[in-house]
Design a protein around this motif. Structure first.
Motif, PDB file in Angstrom:
ATOM      1  N   PHE A 110      34.837  37.857  31.404  1.00 38.88           N
ATOM      2  CA  PHE A 110      35.067  36.504  31.490  1.00 38.88           C
ATOM      3  C   PHE A 110      35.587  36.158  32.890  1.00 38.88           C
ATOM      4  CE2 PHE A 110      35.330  36.654  27.512  1.00 38.88           C
ATOM      5  CZ  PHE A 110      34.088  35.794  27.070  1.00 38.88           C
ATOM      6  N   LEU A 111      36.988  37.110  32.748  1.00 36.57           N
ATOM      7  CA  LEU A 111      37.063  37.165  34.315  1.00 36.57           C
ATOM      8  C   LEU A 111      36.236  37.714  36.471  1.00 36.57           C
ATOM      9  CD1 LEU A 111      40.808  38.865  34.383  1.00 36.57           C
ATOM     10  CD2 LEU A 111      40.075  36.339  34.621  1.00 36.57           C
ATOM     11  N   ILE A 112      35.383  38.281  35.650  1.00 41.39           N
ATOM     12  CA  ILE A 112      34.427  38.971  36.521  1.00 41.39           C
ATOM     13  C   ILE A 112      33.198  37.724  36.561  1.00 41.39           C
ATOM     14  CG2 ILE A 112      32.890  40.362  37.284  1.00 41.39           C
ATOM     15  CD1 ILE A 112      34.433  42.380  35.810  1.00 41.39           C
ATOM     16  N   GLN A 113      32.753  36.741  35.408  1.00 43.74           N
ATOM     17  CA  GLN A 113      31.450  35.986  35.604  1.00 43.74           C
ATOM     18  C   GLN A 113      32.853  34.940  35.915  1.00 43.74           C
ATOM     19  OE1 GLN A 113      29.047  36.115  34.449  1.00 43.74           O
ATOM     20  NE2 GLN A 113      28.228  34.829  35.512  1.00 43.74           N
ATOM     21  N   ASN A 114      33.891  34.575  36.301  1.00 46.58           N
ATOM     22  CA  ASN A 114      34.218  33.044  36.980  1.00 46.58           C
ATOM     23  C   ASN A 114      34.404  34.097  37.934  1.00 46.58           C
ATOM     24  OD1 ASN A 114      37.029  32.049  37.980  1.00 46.58           O
ATOM     25  ND2 ASN A 114      36.431  30.968  36.617  1.00 46.58           N
ATOM     26  N   THR A 115      34.574  35.173  38.906  1.00 52.08           N
ATOM     27  CA  THR A 115      34.946  35.272  40.306  1.00 52.08           C
ATOM     28  C   THR A 115      33.099  35.345  40.938  1.00 52.08           C
ATOM     29  OG1 THR A 115      37.083  36.858  39.882  1.00 52.08           O
ATOM     30  CG2 THR A 115      35.470  36.932  41.978  1.00 52.08           C
ATOM     31  N   GLN A 116      32.348  35.726  39.812  1.00 47.82           N
ATOM     32  CA  GLN A 116      31.287  36.042  40.328  1.00 47.82           C
ATOM     33  C   GLN A 116      31.057  34.444  40.884  1.00 47.82           C
ATOM     34  OE1 GLN A 116      28.985  38.638  41.323  1.00 47.82           O
ATOM     35  NE2 GLN A 116      31.078  39.887  40.747  1.00 47.82           N
ATOM     36  N   ASN A 117      30.544  33.043  39.730  1.00 48.22           N
ATOM     37  CA  ASN A 117      30.397  32.030  39.667  1.00 48.22           C
ATOM     38  C   ASN A 117      30.803  31.173  41.273  1.00 48.22           C
ATOM     39  OD1 ASN A 117      28.940  32.258  37.303  1.00 48.22           O
ATOM     40  ND2 ASN A 117      30.944  31.264  35.825  1.00 48.22           N
TER      41      ASN A 117
END
Length: 130
Positions: free
Chosen positions: A59-66
């Motif tokens: 979830f943290l990586i997805q947030n950063t990627q978004n």
């Protein structure tokens, strides 16, 4: 608040010290194997810990990627807007897949034409050097 937390955690997770701490945890866990007779509970500890950390990091990586993806799109939109490029190309990521496929085909044809012209240029350069 979540954005700051996610950015800070992502930044910390990518540091060499964090990697070394993870390696140290694994080494300590492996070192305790003989004490716990390499039992199921001993294995369950590392499996559960890594699963929980992986689950949360997704979830943290997805947030950063978004966030990174949105920032790149804004920068590209500004480059398009401020250049002689077609303003119709602004905000393409919001179009449906069929429209994107049509636009992509158009640019693939242009690229093929450009490659053909490049072959002509290379031939002319080769003739000049002979």
């Amino acid at each position: 608040m979540f954005r700051r937390f996610a950015a800070g955690t992502s930044s910390a997770a990518g540091k060499p010290a964090t990697f070394l701490a993870a390696v140290l945890i694994v080494l300590v866990w492996a070192g305790t194997g003989p004490v716990f007779h390499f039992g199921n509970t001993w294995q369950l500890v590392i499996n559960t810990g890594t699963t929980i950390i992986t689950f949360l990091m997704v979830f943290l990586i997805q947030n950063t990627q978004n966030r990174d993806g949105a920032a790149v799109q804004i920068k590209l939109d500004e480059l398009i807007r401020s250049s002689r490029a077609h303003n119709a190309l602004l905000n393409l990521e919001e179009l449906d897949d069929e429209t994107l496929a049509r636009i992509r085909k158009h640019y693939c044809r242009l690229a093929d034409q450009g490659r053909g012209e490049l072959d002509n240029v290379e031939e002319a350069l080769a003739a000049d050097t002979d």
